[in-house]
Design a protein around this motif. Structure first.
Motif, PDB file in Angstrom:
ATOM      1  N   PRO A 296       0.737  -1.269  -0.132  1.00 54.74           N
ATOM      2  CA  PRO A 296       0.123  -0.134   0.037  1.00 54.74           C
ATOM      3  C   PRO A 296       0.865   1.440  -0.244  1.00 54.74           C
ATOM      4  O   PRO A 296       0.365   2.298  -0.708  1.00 54.74           O
ATOM      5  N   ASN A 297       2.037   1.431   0.779  1.00 51.05           N
ATOM      6  CA  ASN A 297       2.832   2.345   0.683  1.00 51.05           C
ATOM      7  C   ASN A 297       3.396   2.638  -0.463  1.00 51.05           C
ATOM      8  O   ASN A 297       3.662   3.934  -1.140  1.00 51.05           O
ATOM      9  N   ALA A 298       3.836   1.583  -1.130  1.00 49.57           N
ATOM     10  CA  ALA A 298       4.439   1.604  -2.544  1.00 49.57           C
ATOM     11  C   ALA A 298       3.413   2.368  -3.528  1.00 49.57           C
ATOM     12  O   ALA A 298       3.811   3.210  -4.312  1.00 49.57           O
ATOM     13  N   ILE A 299       2.178   1.941  -3.413  1.00 48.35           N
ATOM     14  CA  ILE A 299       1.282   2.362  -4.534  1.00 48.35           C
ATOM     15  C   ILE A 299       0.874   3.821  -4.280  1.00 48.35           C
ATOM     16  O   ILE A 299       0.987   4.646  -5.302  1.00 48.35           O
ATOM     17  N   LEU A 300       0.963   4.205  -3.083  1.00 45.05           N
ATOM     18  CA  LEU A 300       0.342   5.326  -2.737  1.00 45.05           C
ATOM     19  C   LEU A 300       1.529   6.275  -2.949  1.00 45.05           C
ATOM     20  O   LEU A 300       1.271   7.536  -3.506  1.00 45.05           O
ATOM     21  N   LEU A 301       2.836   6.051  -2.742  1.00 47.64           N
ATOM     22  CA  LEU A 301       4.170   6.802  -2.996  1.00 47.64           C
ATOM     23  C   LEU A 301       4.027   7.214  -4.701  1.00 47.64           C
ATOM     24  O   LEU A 301       4.346   8.175  -5.105  1.00 47.64           O
ATOM     25  N   LEU A 302       3.699   5.834  -5.239  1.00 41.69           N
ATOM     26  CA  LEU A 302       3.860   5.882  -6.919  1.00 41.69           C
ATOM     27  C   LEU A 302       3.189   7.032  -7.412  1.00 41.69           C
ATOM     28  O   LEU A 302       3.123   7.814  -8.305  1.00 41.69           O
ATOM     29  N   LEU A 303       1.619   7.150  -6.816  1.00 44.16           N
ATOM     30  CA  LEU A 303       0.540   7.984  -7.185  1.00 44.16           C
ATOM     31  C   LEU A 303       1.097   9.232  -6.881  1.00 44.16           C
ATOM     32  O   LEU A 303       0.722  10.162  -7.733  1.00 44.16           O
ATOM     33  N   LEU A 304       1.430   9.729  -5.704  1.00 38.71           N
ATOM     34  CA  LEU A 304       1.764  10.919  -5.379  1.00 38.71           C
ATOM     35  C   LEU A 304       3.102  11.458  -6.290  1.00 38.71           C
ATOM     36  O   LEU A 304       2.983  12.802  -6.703  1.00 38.71           O
ATOM     37  N   LEU A 305       3.749  10.793  -6.719  1.00 38.09           N
ATOM     38  CA  LEU A 305       4.947  11.271  -7.379  1.00 38.09           C
ATOM     39  C   LEU A 305       4.637  11.426  -8.992  1.00 38.09           C
ATOM     40  O   LEU A 305       5.069  12.291  -9.662  1.00 38.09           O
ATOM     41  N   CYS A 306       3.627  10.392  -9.401  1.00 34.60           N
ATOM     42  CA  CYS A 306       3.359  10.391 -10.839  1.00 34.60           C
ATOM     43  C   CYS A 306       2.027  11.577 -11.259  1.00 34.60           C
ATOM     44  O   CYS A 306       1.996  11.983 -12.348  1.00 34.60           O
ATOM     45  N   VAL A 307       1.119  11.656 -10.370  1.00 32.55           N
ATOM     46  CA  VAL A 307       0.187  12.705 -10.521  1.00 32.55           C
ATOM     47  C   VAL A 307       0.289  13.829  -9.772  1.00 32.55           C
ATOM     48  O   VAL A 307       0.140  13.804  -8.217  1.00 32.55           O
ATOM     49  N   GLN A 308       0.733  14.964 -10.278  1.00 22.11           N
ATOM     50  CA  GLN A 308       0.913  16.273  -9.611  1.00 22.11           C
ATOM     51  C   GLN A 308      -0.143  17.459 -10.024  1.00 22.11           C
ATOM     52  O   GLN A 308      -0.759  17.362 -11.008  1.00 22.11           O
ATOM     53  N   ASN A 309      -0.027  18.552  -9.369  1.00 22.01           N
ATOM     54  CA  ASN A 309      -1.092  19.627  -9.683  1.00 22.01           C
ATOM     55  C   ASN A 309      -2.264  19.408  -9.784  1.00 22.01           C
ATOM     56  O   ASN A 309      -3.163  19.505 -10.754  1.00 22.01           O
ATOM     57  N   VAL A 310      -2.630  18.694  -8.537  1.00 16.06           N
ATOM     58  CA  VAL A 310      -4.198  18.178  -8.410  1.00 16.06           C
ATOM     59  C   VAL A 310      -4.571  18.799  -7.193  1.00 16.06           C
ATOM     60  O   VAL A 310      -3.810  19.276  -6.267  1.00 16.06           O
ATOM     61  N   PRO A 311      -5.892  18.928  -6.993  1.00 15.60           N
ATOM     62  CA  PRO A 311      -6.420  19.532  -5.471  1.00 15.60           C
ATOM     63  C   PRO A 311      -5.904  18.675  -4.365  1.00 15.60           C
ATOM     64  O   PRO A 311      -5.581  17.539  -4.796  1.00 15.60           O
ATOM     65  N   GLY A 312      -6.067  19.478  -3.164  1.00 14.38           N
ATOM     66  CA  GLY A 312      -5.532  18.655  -2.059  1.00 14.38           C
ATOM     67  C   GLY A 312      -5.944  17.290  -1.587  1.00 14.38           C
ATOM     68  O   GLY A 312      -5.262  16.331  -1.032  1.00 14.38           O
ATOM     69  N   HIS A 313      -7.078  17.075  -1.864  1.00  8.34           N
ATOM     70  CA  HIS A 313      -8.088  15.820  -1.448  1.00  8.34           C
ATOM     71  C   HIS A 313      -7.522  14.612  -2.253  1.00  8.34           C
ATOM     72  O   HIS A 313      -8.054  13.655  -1.783  1.00  8.34           O
ATOM     73  N   TYR A 314      -6.952  14.955  -3.280  1.00  2.00           N
ATOM     74  CA  TYR A 314      -6.571  13.944  -4.182  1.00  2.00           C
ATOM     75  C   TYR A 314      -5.404  13.027  -3.153  1.00  2.00           C
ATOM     76  O   TYR A 314      -5.314  11.705  -3.769  1.00  2.00           O
ATOM     77  N   SER A 315      -4.703  13.663  -2.591  1.00  4.50           N
ATOM     78  CA  SER A 315      -3.808  13.090  -1.646  1.00  4.50           C
ATOM     79  C   SER A 315      -4.726  11.870  -0.877  1.00  4.50           C
ATOM     80  O   SER A 315      -4.063  10.584  -0.836  1.00  4.50           O
ATOM     81  N   PHE A 316      -5.769  12.069  -0.523  1.00  2.00           N
ATOM     82  CA  PHE A 316      -6.604  11.226   0.416  1.00  2.00           C
ATOM     83  C   PHE A 316      -7.211  10.039  -0.683  1.00  2.00           C
ATOM     84  O   PHE A 316      -7.425   8.784  -0.382  1.00  2.00           O
ATOM     85  N   LEU A 317      -7.464  10.694  -1.815  1.00  2.00           N
ATOM     86  CA  LEU A 317      -7.898   9.638  -2.953  1.00  2.00           C
ATOM     87  C   LEU A 317      -6.802   8.701  -3.413  1.00  2.00           C
ATOM     88  O   LEU A 317      -7.181   7.568  -3.560  1.00  2.00           O
ATOM     89  N   PHE A 318      -5.514   9.033  -3.446  1.00  2.00           N
ATOM     90  CA  PHE A 318      -4.697   8.027  -3.767  1.00  2.00           C
ATOM     91  C   PHE A 318      -4.458   6.959  -2.749  1.00  2.00           C
ATOM     92  O   PHE A 318      -4.100   6.079  -2.881  1.00  2.00           O
ATOM     93  N   TYR A 319      -4.375   7.454  -1.403  1.00  2.00           N
ATOM     94  CA  TYR A 319      -4.645   6.446  -0.442  1.00  2.00           C
ATOM     95  C   TYR A 319      -5.781   5.445  -0.586  1.00  2.00           C
ATOM     96  O   TYR A 319      -5.686   4.331  -0.420  1.00  2.00           O
ATOM     97  N   ALA A 320      -7.195   5.843  -0.725  1.00  2.00           N
ATOM     98  CA  ALA A 320      -8.168   4.999  -1.093  1.00  2.00           C
ATOM     99  C   ALA A 320      -7.564   3.767  -2.085  1.00  2.00           C
ATOM    100  O   ALA A 320      -7.870   2.583  -2.116  1.00  2.00           O
ATOM    101  N   ALA A 321      -7.150   4.448  -3.198  1.00  2.00           N
ATOM    102  CA  ALA A 321      -6.779   3.545  -4.427  1.00  2.00           C
ATOM    103  C   ALA A 321      -5.682   2.650  -3.825  1.00  2.00           C
ATOM    104  O   ALA A 321      -5.440   1.352  -4.265  1.00  2.00           O
ATOM    105  N   SER A 322      -4.828   2.918  -3.056  1.00  2.00           N
ATOM    106  CA  SER A 322      -3.666   2.058  -2.474  1.00  2.00           C
ATOM    107  C   SER A 322      -4.316   0.780  -1.740  1.00  2.00           C
ATOM    108  O   SER A 322      -3.763  -0.378  -1.529  1.00  2.00           O
ATOM    109  N   VAL A 323      -5.132   1.226  -0.895  1.00  2.00           N
ATOM    110  CA  VAL A 323      -5.855   0.265  -0.061  1.00  2.00           C
ATOM    111  C   VAL A 323      -6.745  -0.876  -1.057  1.00  2.00           C
ATOM    112  O   VAL A 323      -6.556  -2.145  -0.815  1.00  2.00           O
TER     113      VAL A 323
END
Length: 429
Positions: A171-198
């Motif tokens: 889960p941490n690897a997936i979340l980190l990958l999403l944060l690094l690859c998808v940028q310049n998005v609204p702040g709540h996307y950070s939690f959306l990326f966490y949801a996707a990792s789970v």
């Protein structure tokens, strides 16, 4: 000669196996925390303190809800399975039976958060910016519940490597990958990326959990029997979680998003001092359950005592290091976070005091004393709320940290006394 050697080393083998499994979890947890701190650094750097405050609050809400609707099943399956192999027909039966009960219940938090997002964000927390996070939590919580159940299934069947990979690695690897690859998005996307990792992790680990086995012929458990057995563990689990996270909920309603972000980071760093006790708990719980079920209280006492000594010896330098390096650790995430220094030190001291009593809560939980633990956690939760209400208005985040320390001392000492009363020994002596 060979038989003499085997007889000599036999008493030490269970402890060696425990330490080996605990060490594996410890190093995986360190790696997971390293990834987690990198994730925190990215979120705070890209989105700021306020977003990190909302992210932490949404995560806490989702995790607390997950524990509630898991009904205590994750801890219950450790007692039910007791280190039987993952391919065993009984293990697979408990896995399927538990999921049959849990899966429909996950719809309740989904609907509650989806339709109640506006009320929760504006009326309860007075934070309109929290709205999108709560919407995302609606779909995150069901996945978190099932993910947690599968993780404990791996613990119950002795598959510690799988547990560690799917708890700390994937889960941490997936979340980190999403944060690094998808940028310049609204702040709540950070939690959306966490949801996707789970959700992705849940899909992968399911493949490793389910096995084709012969039909189970033992006594069939009903859903009612499982819920009745597990419900005290559910109440103690949610209360224990709230005991540790009441401060975050109450700070979320009483202080600014920036201050909440400071406290969330301080708590996250302080939790490093809990590395050893949490790592040992993963492998100690099924061992305690197996020894208690076999009636070997002498070996149970010996195992708990040695484990507690190891926890104290390794936690003390960790806690001391966090206190000495508090300025450096906080400023690494931005100089604005140094305002949480005093809270960091207070929380760390509290966690160190926890280590002195060892895994008292799980010793009670795994020895048929789950109802006692339930009552202790309810009492501790009430005390924590009262202390937070009294101290936050006057001392802010430091007041909440002090409330957490006082409550944890009360909780652990009470558990320790009940371990002595019910099992006849102290965890450290």
């Amino acid at each position: 000669m060979k038989r003499l050697v085997q007889k000599t080393i036999k008493p030490f083998l269970p402890m060696q196996q425990l330490l080996k499994a605990g060490g594996l979890t410890f190093f995986f947890r360190i790696g997971g925390l390293g990834l987690n701190f990198l994730i925190t650094k990215i979120i705070t750097g890209q989105y700021g303190e306020a977003v990190f405050g909302n992210y932490g609050l949404a995560f806490t809400i989702a995790q607390a809800t997950g524990i509630l609707f898991a009904l205590g099943f994750p801890n219950a399956i450790i007692t039910y399975i007791g280190l039987k192999p993952i391919h065993d027909s009984y293990s697979q039966y408990i896995l399927r039976k538990g999921l049959t009960v849990l899966a429909p219940l996950t719809l309740l938090p989904l609907l509650a958060y989806f339709f109640g997002a506006a009320f929760i964000s504006q009326e309860i927390f007075n934070k309109p910016g929290l709205y999108n996070y709560i919407l995302i939590a609606a779909f995150t919580v069901p996945a978190m519940i099932l993910h947690e159940f599968l993780l404990y299934f791996f613990i119950a069947t002795g598959n510690n490597l799988k547990f560690n990979i799917f708890m700390f690695g994937v889960p941490n690897a997936i979340l980190l990958l999403l944060l690094l690859c998808v940028q310049n998005v609204p702040g709540h996307y950070s939690f959306l990326f966490y949801a996707a990792s789970v959700i992705v992790t849940l899909a992968i680990e399911s493949f490793f959990a389910f096995k084709q086995t012969a039909r189970h012929e033992q006594k069939i458990l009903t859903a009612r029997q499982m819920i009745s057995f597990a419900s005290p563990m559910m109440f103690s689990g949610i209360m224990l979680y709230l005991l540790n996270w009441t401060d975050t909920f109450m700070l979320g309603a009483l202080v600014s998003e920036e201050e909440l972000g400071h406290y969330n980071l301080a708590y996250k760093i302080a939790s490093l001092s809990m590395l050893v006790i949490i790592s040992m708990n993963v492998v100690l719980a099924p061992r305690v359950a197996a020894l208690f079920n076999s009636g070997d209280l002498t070996e149970l006492h010996k195992t708990v005592r040695k484990t507690t000594h190891i926890i104290i010896a390794l936690t003390t330098p960790l806690a001391l290091g966090i206190i000495v390096l508090s300025d450096f650790l906080l400023s690494f995430f931005g100089h604005g976070f140094t305002g949480g220094k005093e809270a960091l030190i207070i929380i760390t001291v509290g966690f160190w005091l926890n280590a002195l009593t060892g895994n008292v809560d799980q010793v009670l939980n795994m020895t048929g004393n789950q109802k006692i633990l339930q009552n202790i956690t309810i009492f501790g939760f009430i005390a924590n709320v009262a202390l937070n209400l009294a101290l936050i208005p006057r001392y802010g985040i430091n007041g909440s940290a002090m409330a957490s320390v006082f409550t944890n001392i009360l909780f652990n000492v009470t558990c320790l006394l009940y371990v002595k009363k019910k099992l006849g020994f102290y965890t450290f002596a």
